[in-house]
Design a protein around this motif. Structure first.
Motif, mmCIF file in Angstrom:
data_model
loop_
_atom_site.group_PDB
_atom_site.id
_atom_site.type_symbol
_atom_site.label_atom_id
_atom_site.label_comp_id
_atom_site.label_asym_id
_atom_site.label_seq_id
_atom_site.Cartn_x
_atom_site.Cartn_y
_atom_site.Cartn_z
ATOM 1 N N TRP A 54 0.800 -1.228 0.000
ATOM 2 C CA TRP A 54 0.000 0.000 0.000
ATOM 3 C C TRP A 54 0.834 1.280 0.000
ATOM 4 O O TRP A 54 0.312 2.350 -0.307
ATOM 5 C CB TRP A 54 -0.930 0.023 1.214
ATOM 6 C CG TRP A 54 -2.103 -0.861 1.061
ATOM 7 C CD1 TRP A 54 -2.151 -2.220 1.235
ATOM 8 C CD2 TRP A 54 -3.415 -0.467 0.693
ATOM 9 N NE1 TRP A 54 -3.414 -2.676 0.993
ATOM 10 C CE2 TRP A 54 -4.221 -1.626 0.670
ATOM 11 C CE3 TRP A 54 -4.008 0.760 0.397
ATOM 12 C CZ2 TRP A 54 -5.574 -1.596 0.351
ATOM 13 C CZ3 TRP A 54 -5.363 0.794 0.084
ATOM 14 C CH2 TRP A 54 -6.129 -0.377 0.061
ATOM 15 N N VAL A 84 -10.674 7.448 4.022
ATOM 16 C CA VAL A 84 -10.415 6.015 3.884
ATOM 17 C C VAL A 84 -9.511 5.581 5.032
ATOM 18 O O VAL A 84 -8.522 6.250 5.345
ATOM 19 C CB VAL A 84 -9.729 5.696 2.532
ATOM 20 C CG1 VAL A 84 -9.396 4.206 2.430
ATOM 21 C CG2 VAL A 84 -10.599 6.133 1.367
ATOM 22 N N VAL A 127 -7.521 2.011 6.192
ATOM 23 C CA VAL A 127 -7.139 0.649 5.828
ATOM 24 C C VAL A 127 -6.487 0.029 7.054
ATOM 25 O O VAL A 127 -5.515 0.575 7.591
ATOM 26 C CB VAL A 127 -6.152 0.631 4.638
ATOM 27 C CG1 VAL A 127 -5.830 -0.798 4.238
ATOM 28 C CG2 VAL A 127 -6.693 1.423 3.464
ATOM 29 N N VAL A 182 -10.783 -2.224 4.181
ATOM 30 C CA VAL A 182 -10.865 -0.852 3.692
ATOM 31 C C VAL A 182 -12.230 -0.317 4.093
ATOM 32 O O VAL A 182 -13.253 -0.920 3.773
ATOM 33 C CB VAL A 182 -10.712 -0.781 2.157
ATOM 34 C CG1 VAL A 182 -10.892 0.644 1.668
ATOM 35 C CG2 VAL A 182 -9.372 -1.350 1.717
ATOM 36 N N HIS A 242 -14.309 3.115 3.579
ATOM 37 C CA HIS A 242 -14.357 4.391 2.856
ATOM 38 C C HIS A 242 -15.632 5.107 3.296
ATOM 39 O O HIS A 242 -16.738 4.670 2.976
ATOM 40 C CB HIS A 242 -14.353 4.118 1.354
ATOM 41 C CG HIS A 242 -14.092 5.321 0.528
ATOM 42 N ND1 HIS A 242 -13.477 5.251 -0.697
ATOM 43 C CD2 HIS A 242 -14.360 6.638 0.722
ATOM 44 C CE1 HIS A 242 -13.385 6.465 -1.221
ATOM 45 N NE2 HIS A 242 -13.920 7.322 -0.377
ATOM 46 N N TRP A 264 -13.294 -0.970 -4.540
ATOM 47 C CA TRP A 264 -12.311 -1.473 -3.567
ATOM 48 C C TRP A 264 -12.219 -2.994 -3.622
ATOM 49 O O TRP A 264 -11.131 -3.560 -3.480
ATOM 50 C CB TRP A 264 -12.635 -0.987 -2.161
ATOM 51 C CG TRP A 264 -12.271 0.437 -1.919
ATOM 52 C CD1 TRP A 264 -13.119 1.475 -1.639
ATOM 53 C CD2 TRP A 264 -10.955 1.015 -1.944
ATOM 54 N NE1 TRP A 264 -12.413 2.643 -1.501
ATOM 55 C CE2 TRP A 264 -11.084 2.395 -1.681
ATOM 56 C CE3 TRP A 264 -9.685 0.495 -2.181
ATOM 57 C CZ2 TRP A 264 -9.987 3.260 -1.627
ATOM 58 C CZ3 TRP A 264 -8.591 1.354 -2.130
ATOM 59 C CH2 TRP A 264 -8.745 2.716 -1.864
#
Length: 131
Positions: free
Chosen positions: A22, A87, A89, A103, A105, A119
């Protein structure tokens, strides 16, 4: 109906490796979108810009929290929109060499379903890289 698009996947790699997927430009470009171009500075206050040349989409934002192998939090703005969403994570160690990535959002300016689908597609590509 909640305005949170929440998607999880179990990735066959430890949290430190999945976290690196990421925050590394080269690693993100290998799974994020079909033809992504990535600019990223993964530190608190750091900026990112993602563009996909296949779909003609782009997003940008700023990192608000960076906890290696645990959590990323950042703002998200589609280039064509004025509104900003958030967001988060999370990277949960399953104790067996795998990681559950979630995730969340929140406050997306469009419907939740397209964000969940988007996603999910991204996480499917990430999961496939670790098979």
């Amino acid at each position: 109906m909640s305005d949170v698009a929440r998607i999880s996947r179990t990735i066959a790699a430890p949290p430190s490796e999945v976290f690196a997927d990421w925050v590394s430009k080269n690693r993100l470009e290998s799974w994020l979108w079909p033809e992504p171009l990535v600019q990223i500075n993964p530190v608190v206050g750091g900026y990112f810009h993602f563009k996909d040349t296949m779909y003609g989409i782009a997003a940008e934002g700023m990192f608000e929290e960076v906890v290696p192998a645990k959590r990323l939090a950042f703002t998200w703005r589609w280039i064509e929109d004025e509104s900003t969403s958030a967001v988060v994570v999370s990277f949960d160690d399953n104790g067996d060499g795998s990681t559950t990535v979630t995730v969340a959002h929140t406050g997306a300016p469009h419907e939740r379903q397209p964000h969940e689908e988007g996603w999910a597609s991204c996480l499917d590509r990430l999961e496939a890289q670790h098979r």
